[in-house]
Design a protein around this motif. Structure first.
Motif, mmCIF file in Angstrom:
data_model
loop_
_atom_site.group_PDB
_atom_site.id
_atom_site.type_symbol
_atom_site.label_atom_id
_atom_site.label_comp_id
_atom_site.label_asym_id
_atom_site.label_seq_id
_atom_site.Cartn_x
_atom_site.Cartn_y
_atom_site.Cartn_z
ATOM 1 N N GLY A 384 0.823 -1.189 0.000
ATOM 2 C CA GLY A 384 0.000 0.000 0.000
ATOM 3 C C GLY A 384 0.859 1.241 0.000
ATOM 4 O O GLY A 384 2.090 1.168 -0.105
ATOM 5 N N PRO A 385 0.259 2.401 0.140
ATOM 6 C CA PRO A 385 1.040 3.654 0.153
ATOM 7 C C PRO A 385 1.948 3.750 1.383
ATOM 8 O O PRO A 385 1.485 4.004 2.495
ATOM 9 C CB PRO A 385 -0.035 4.753 0.169
ATOM 10 N N GLU A 478 -2.938 0.597 19.841
ATOM 11 C CA GLU A 478 -2.552 0.277 18.485
ATOM 12 C C GLU A 478 -1.292 1.052 18.113
ATOM 13 O O GLU A 478 -1.051 2.156 18.622
ATOM 14 C CB GLU A 478 -3.678 0.628 17.501
ATOM 15 N N CYS A 479 -0.543 0.453 17.208
ATOM 16 C CA CYS A 479 0.651 1.134 16.712
ATOM 17 C C CYS A 479 0.218 2.236 15.740
ATOM 18 O O CYS A 479 -0.711 2.054 14.948
ATOM 19 C CB CYS A 479 1.553 0.129 16.022
ATOM 20 N N ASP A 480 0.898 3.363 15.760
ATOM 21 C CA ASP A 480 0.481 4.520 14.974
ATOM 22 C C ASP A 480 1.212 4.615 13.630
ATOM 23 O O ASP A 480 1.151 5.647 12.969
ATOM 24 C CB ASP A 480 0.719 5.802 15.785
ATOM 25 N N LYS A 481 1.866 3.563 13.209
ATOM 26 C CA LYS A 481 2.554 3.581 11.924
ATOM 27 C C LYS A 481 1.541 3.357 10.795
ATOM 28 O O LYS A 481 0.491 2.740 11.010
ATOM 29 C CB LYS A 481 3.639 2.505 11.894
ATOM 30 N N PRO A 482 1.839 3.821 9.568
ATOM 31 C CA PRO A 482 0.856 3.756 8.482
ATOM 32 C C PRO A 482 0.310 2.352 8.214
ATOM 33 O O PRO A 482 -0.899 2.160 8.089
ATOM 34 C CB PRO A 482 1.636 4.289 7.271
ATOM 35 N N GLY A 483 1.195 1.377 8.122
ATOM 36 C CA GLY A 483 0.737 0.018 7.843
ATOM 37 C C GLY A 483 -0.159 -0.533 8.925
ATOM 38 O O GLY A 483 -1.111 -1.271 8.661
ATOM 39 N N PHE A 484 0.103 -0.170 10.156
ATOM 40 C CA PHE A 484 -0.687 -0.650 11.286
ATOM 41 C C PHE A 484 -2.066 0.006 11.311
ATOM 42 O O PHE A 484 -3.060 -0.630 11.640
ATOM 43 C CB PHE A 484 0.056 -0.392 12.592
ATOM 44 N N ARG A 485 -2.125 1.300 10.989
ATOM 45 C CA ARG A 485 -3.422 1.978 10.981
ATOM 46 C C ARG A 485 -4.354 1.341 9.957
ATOM 47 O O ARG A 485 -5.539 1.137 10.222
ATOM 48 C CB ARG A 485 -3.223 3.472 10.687
#
Length: 540
Positions: A384-385, A478-485
């Motif tokens: 993903g992005p 939750e983790c705040d990284k893009p992939g995790f969101r």
């Protein structure tokens, strides 16, 4: 001593000059029967053709040489083609014999089926009621064959044949003293063989379909997957002496009881010829090895005397572990899942139901749709992005979504969610493990999904299945990284997979590939499993 000789045929000894006078060198003349036979054949050809005497010397020399070559080669070829036990003979002779048998003998027999397998289940009359549920989970009345072998007559009525196997009482093993229980269990394969032999001798066998090819031993808390038992054993020639199973997962157990031992709780299989030999030798072995601890160790020692080594099948699982088996089951080897043991000594393998027996029901239920694919792992990636997802599916059991790139060789390594059986240590095991990230590190944990539904695919019910896996134990942090969101929105993994054939296990083992995509709203992750292309590879 004078070499005996045979009188030369008159046509060769009187009507032709010596070969040497025709300038054809054939070596030193000896009373060679093959050479004499060749000359006799030549004389017959000569008579049939009106005589070869008129041939030019060089042509006659060539004809003589060819006749001798043919005369000496044909008997050898006949031996090679039709001898029952010589090198290349094996191939041609057996091919001819199988065709002559019309598929009813030798390797031309029909493939092994469940009806060819006799199960011997070791149990105690005192604990049967508490453990019978494990056997009834997989036993198929009218299809599976065998007995529960008890140490004594049961105190109450035996369960109906519609749910449980019949029982027999083992022969008295009290002469082995405090080792009597292990000795009794070690005799189950031999007693199963003798029971089958007695049925045949008395004419009380099941009928035309009563052929027995394999004897499979297990405990009363062993869960077998019968279709995969068949698939695993079908790879081997039941007419040979085979001992098939797997050692313990814990190195400390294997070091204590030998790496060459098939642990009986996980189950093992003995081919008919090996069982026949074992039945004749077991009592002497039990006397010689009465100091051994377990029954499976005794069986191994006796088969070792017979020269039969363990043939390892990784789908037999002793489950000599403590804690949570999740990591091991989520990264199953590329092999049919044959058995699970010790389910009552570990945490329930899934969140379904109450207790270990209920937790196993969903796995057994999934096996009814596609037994060969059960627990088979597929790995694929989604980009993903600004992020990469890694997905691992253990079909019929669980899916893992890693919101970061994880290489296949890591994903196929079990998470160490368990400890060793005896010492409850962190290892070692007979396979590699990878550590589980601490609970307080939200950015190092995959999202875990457990099987929630399984069905045949519509429009092609016989060809594919659809399984759905629901997210488990969603934590508030939750983790705040893009992939995790993006991953936090996924609540269901839906997998479409072609049904595997049991014959797939006769091919070289290879993990299946997959592709995945998100739905528009991102709550469902779609995974399509398929066979990999010849040179296809999966990489993050």
């Amino acid at each position: 001593m004078a070499t005996p000789s045979r009188e030369r045929p008159a046509s060769l000894s009187t009507s032709r000059p010596a070969a040497s006078s025709r300038h054809c060198f054939l070596g030193k003349v000896r009373a060679d029967p093959w050479r004499q036979e060749g000359m006799l054949i030549m004389s017959r050809w000569n008579a049939a053709a009106g005589g070869l005497g008129a041939l030019p010397p060089r042509q006659l020399c060539v004809a003589l040489s060819l006749s001798m070559l043919i005369a000496s080669t044909l008997p050898f070829l006949a031996y090679v083609a039709f001898s029952p036990d010589g090198g290349a003979a094996g191939g041609l002779y057996r091919s001819w014999r199988w065709q002559d048998c019309a598929g009813q003998c030798g390797g031309g027999r029909a493939p092994t089926t469940l009806s060819h397998i006799v199960f011997g289940i070791g149990a105690s009359a005192r604990t049967w009621e508490q453990r019978r549920g494990y056997v009834e989970l997989w036993w198929r009345p009218g299809q599976t064959r065998g007995h529960v072998w008890l140490d004594e007559e049961p105190a109450g009525p035996w369960p109906e044949a519609a749910t449980s196997p019949p029982y027999r009482v083992s022969a008295d093993a009290s002469r082995f003293g405090d080792r009597a229980p292990a000795s009794r269990m070690a005799r189950i394969v031999a007693e199963s063989f003798l029971a089958v032999a007695a049925e045949r001798a008395n004419g009380t066998a099941a009928g035309d379909d009563d052929e027995v090819r394999w004897f499979v031993m297990g405990d009363d808390d062993t869960v077998f997957f019968p279709d995969n038992v068949v698939a695993a054993l079908r790879k081997y020639d039941h007419g040979e002496m085979y001992y098939v199973g797997a050692p313990s997962e814990s190195v400390e157990q294997d070091a204590l009881h030998y790496y060459g031992t098939a642990f009986g709780g996980g189950g093992f299989a003995v081919s008919y010829p090996a069982a026949a030999a074992l039945a004749g030798a077991i009592d002497g072995c039990l006397d010689r090895y009465r100091s051994f601890h377990g029954s499976d160790e005794r069986v191994h020692a006796c088969l070792s005397e017979l020269g039969v080594p363990l043939t390892r099948e990784p789908g037999f699982h002793q489950m000599d572990i403590r804690g949570d088996a999740y990591g091991m089951l989520a990264a199953h080897p590329v092999a049919p899942l044959v058995s699970l043991h010790h389910l009552g000594h570990i945490q329930p393998i899934s969140p379904h139901g109450e207790g270990p027996l209920d937790a196993a029901r969903s796995l057994v239920g999934a096996a009814q749709f596609d037994p060969a694919r059960l627990l088979q792992q597929s790995i694929c990636y989604h980009r993903g992005p600004g992020y990469t997802w890694s997905v691992s599916v253990a079909w019929g059991y669980t899916a893992q979504l890693y919101p970061w790139a994880v290489a296949p060789h890591e994903l196929e390594t079990p998470l160490q969610t368990f400890r060793t059986w005896r010492s409850r240590a962190n290892g070692p095991f007979v396979f590699n493990t990878r550590p589980v990230s601490p609970d307080d590190d939200a950015c190092a944990r995959p999202a875990v999904f457990f099987l929630s539904d399984v069905r045949n695919a519509t429009g092609g019910a016989a060809a594919a299945t659809v399984t759905e896996y629901a997210r488990h134990a969603v934590r508030p942090e939750e983790c705040d990284k893009p992939g995790f969101r993006a991953a936090s929105a996924v609540h269901t993994v839906r997998v479409v997979a072609p049904k595997m054939s049991p014959s797939d296990w006769k091919r070289a083992p290879r993990r299946h590939c997959c592709e995945m995509e998100k739905t528009v709203r991102g709550s469902v992750l779609k995974v399509q499993i398929r066979r990999c292309g010849r040179e296809e590879h999966s990489s993050p």
